[in-house]
Enzyme design. Structure first.
Site, mmCIF file in Angstrom:
data_model
loop_
_atom_site.group_PDB
_atom_site.id
_atom_site.type_symbol
_atom_site.label_atom_id
_atom_site.label_comp_id
_atom_site.label_asym_id
_atom_site.label_seq_id
_atom_site.Cartn_x
_atom_site.Cartn_y
_atom_site.Cartn_z
ATOM 1 N N THR A 1 3.139 5.386 -1.628
ATOM 2 C CA THR A 1 3.582 4.358 -3.088
ATOM 3 C C THR A 1 2.603 3.110 -3.198
ATOM 4 O O THR A 1 3.568 1.856 -2.658
ATOM 5 C CB THR A 1 4.375 4.751 -3.732
ATOM 6 O OG1 THR A 1 4.175 6.582 -3.910
ATOM 7 C CG2 THR A 1 4.374 4.337 -5.581
ATOM 8 N N LYS B 1 0.953 7.600 -10.320
ATOM 9 C CA LYS B 1 2.183 7.915 -9.551
ATOM 10 C C LYS B 1 3.172 7.190 -9.936
ATOM 11 O O LYS B 1 4.727 7.335 -10.441
ATOM 12 C CB LYS B 1 2.282 7.355 -8.169
ATOM 13 C CG LYS B 1 3.441 7.645 -7.434
ATOM 14 C CD LYS B 1 3.888 8.799 -7.535
ATOM 15 C CE LYS B 1 5.285 8.173 -6.716
ATOM 16 N NZ LYS B 1 6.047 8.765 -5.438
ATOM 17 N N LYS C 1 10.915 -1.549 -5.410
ATOM 18 C CA LYS C 1 9.142 -1.834 -4.865
ATOM 19 C C LYS C 1 8.321 -0.806 -5.963
ATOM 20 O O LYS C 1 7.306 -1.709 -6.769
ATOM 21 C CB LYS C 1 8.816 -1.110 -3.922
ATOM 22 C CG LYS C 1 7.097 -1.215 -3.783
ATOM 23 C CD LYS C 1 6.965 -0.296 -3.714
ATOM 24 C CE LYS C 1 6.950 1.314 -2.347
ATOM 25 N NZ LYS C 1 6.582 1.946 -2.341
#
Length: 293
Positions: free
Chosen positions: A102, A177, A245
């Site tokens: 990701t 995502k 993150k």
């Protein structure tokens, strides 16, 4: 390129909580598996089963027809792909590069463009489903990149996931995502608050879960992470530090698009509090600790 098992060498970089299972599925399908990870011991089991270990990503790149990467942060992806000893510089002509980390949509576009200049095919293909989805080959895989490249690697992706969708051009997988992570972020707040409320009301949270998970409140997080919370199991299927993150990437992308995301902002602030309390290496369900403590 024909992605037939037994005729194709596949590289896998990043043998972590999810990567280990994903790489093992590739090996079990009959592909010649090549592996590299920063902590070599994490790949010992795969090597024992027949995978080929490489000392550097560059060495792995020169031996493989397709390379899958599953690392931690965008900076790791950038370091891995770009530069004089990066995968793009060292990969075989015509190789396929599939980043399942990701990461940043902008970086995915840069990698796609750099790969194309070298006659390589790059796809961004982040996943959702956690450690359970990786073990059971039920990952949702969101893909960005050219249609022809997607068609070529689809047999490979099908060894790791059950819901595989090309969302558009380079970066589209990463944007999708981000949608996934935004939905999970607010949902996890609800899961934790619901369990905390059940306990405060003197109810058995397991019994409550049995009632609400099949109704309108149902979600993957409620059914899969709710029981872990109740059992006091906060080990990672997906790390808190990595979720922070991801939320940071989503917040930055949303800002660039002029989109306000108040639910995401709240979730990110709470997860940062959790990190400050020392839970960065725990699973995302550890958010419950903010209520329990």
């Amino acid at each position: 390129m024909n992605m037939k098992p037994g005729e194709t060498a596949i590289g896998f970089i990043g043998i972590g909580v999810m990567g280990k299972s994903m790489a093992e599925h590739i090996r079990q399908a009959g592909y010649e598996l090549h592996v590299y990870t920063r902590t070599a011991a994490k790949a010992d089991e795969l090597v024992h089963r027949g995978a080929v270990w490489h000392e550097t990503p560059a060495d792995l790149a020169s031996a493989c027809d397709a390379i899958i990467t599953m690392v931690g942060y965008p900076k790791d992806v950038e370091e891995l792909y770009l530069g004089e000893r990066g995968l793009i510089a060292r990969a075989k002509a015509g190789a396929y590069l599939i980043d399942m980390t990701t990461s940043s949509p902008i970086l995915a576009k840069r990698i796609h463009e750099a790969a194309a200049r070298k006659g390589l095919y790059a796809l961004d293909a982040p996943v959702s489903g956690g450690d359970i989805g990786a073990r059971e080959r039920r990952l949702s895989i969101m893909v960005g990149g050219d249609q022809e490249a997607f068609d070529a690697v689809l047999p490979l992706l099908q060894r790791m996931g059950a819901n595989i969708v090309r969302q558009g051009g380079a970066g589209a997988g990463q944007h999708t995502k981000m949608c996934n992570q935004i939905a999970i972020a607010s949902n996890m707040l609800g899961v934790c608050e619901a369990i905390a409320y059940a306990e405060a009301a003197g109810l058995d949270p397991n019994t409550v879960l049995g009632s609400i998970e099949s109704g309108a409140a149902g979600s993957w997080s409620l059914s899969n992470l709710g029981p872990r919370i109740i059992a006091g199991n906060f080990e990672p299927g997906f790390y808190v530090k990595h979720f922070i993150k991801d939320m940071g990437i989503a917040l930055e992308a949303a800002k660039e698009m002029g989109l306000d995301t108040p639910g995401l902002k709240l979730a990110e602030s709470l997860y940062r509090q959790l990190e400050e309390k020392g839970y960065a290496e725990k699973g995302t369900q550890a958010l419950y600790k903010l209520w329990a403590e």
